[in-house]
Design a protein around this motif. Sequence first.
Motif, short mmCIF file in Angstrom:
data_model
loop_
_atom_site.label_atom_id
_atom_site.label_comp_id
_atom_site.label_asym_id
_atom_site.label_seq_id
_atom_site.Cartn_x
_atom_site.Cartn_y
_atom_site.Cartn_z
N UNK A 36 0.83 -1.17 0.00
CA UNK A 36 0.00 0.00 0.00
C UNK A 36 0.88 1.23 0.00
N UNK A 37 0.48 2.25 -0.73
CA UNK A 37 1.20 3.52 -0.76
C UNK A 37 0.30 4.60 -0.18
N UNK A 38 0.89 5.47 0.62
CA UNK A 38 0.13 6.54 1.25
C UNK A 38 1.06 7.74 1.40
N UNK A 39 0.51 8.93 1.22
CA UNK A 39 1.34 10.12 1.34
C UNK A 39 1.71 10.36 2.80
N UNK A 40 2.81 11.05 3.00
CA UNK A 40 3.28 11.35 4.34
C UNK A 40 2.23 12.17 5.08
N UNK A 41 1.60 13.09 4.39
CA UNK A 41 0.57 13.93 5.01
C UNK A 41 -0.58 13.09 5.54
N UNK A 42 -1.06 12.14 4.75
CA UNK A 42 -2.15 11.26 5.18
C UNK A 42 -1.69 10.31 6.29
N UNK A 43 -0.44 9.89 6.22
CA UNK A 43 0.08 8.92 7.18
C UNK A 43 0.17 9.49 8.59
N UNK A 44 0.30 10.80 8.71
CA UNK A 44 0.43 11.42 10.04
C UNK A 44 -0.72 11.04 10.95
N UNK A 45 -1.92 11.01 10.43
CA UNK A 45 -3.09 10.69 11.24
C UNK A 45 -3.34 9.21 11.39
N UNK A 46 -2.64 8.38 10.61
CA UNK A 46 -2.88 6.94 10.62
C UNK A 46 -1.65 6.13 11.01
N UNK A 47 -0.71 6.74 11.66
CA UNK A 47 0.57 6.08 11.92
C UNK A 47 0.42 4.78 12.69
N UNK A 48 -0.42 4.78 13.72
CA UNK A 48 -0.58 3.56 14.52
C UNK A 48 -1.09 2.42 13.66
N UNK A 49 -2.08 2.69 12.83
CA UNK A 49 -2.63 1.65 11.95
C UNK A 49 -1.61 1.20 10.91
N UNK A 50 -0.83 2.12 10.38
CA UNK A 50 0.19 1.76 9.40
C UNK A 50 1.27 0.88 10.01
#
Length: 85
Positions: free
Chosen positions: A1-15
């Motif tokens: 899966x690819x995700x932008x750094x900006x989007x990843x900030x709010x989903x870090x635990x799940x990632x």
Amino acid sequence: MQISVTEAKGQLTELVRRAEAGDDVILTRHGHAAVRLVPIKAATDRKSRRTLLAAVRASAAAKAAAGPSAAHSQDFLYGDDGLPE
């Protein structure tokens, strides 16, 4: 899966959970792959760790081979009388 750094900030635990589960998680910056999240082994194998430490110790204990003496390395610049040629 690819995700932008900006989007990843709010989903870090799940990632992180997904990466630990074996999913390929790639963070992108400006549409280009920048970082891959990969899990780290929880416990290091003791045997491989001891083997690595033994190799490092052996390498550190090995002495460098002696090279030529530098005491007379510039002798070609001077004549028998000790003056520059």
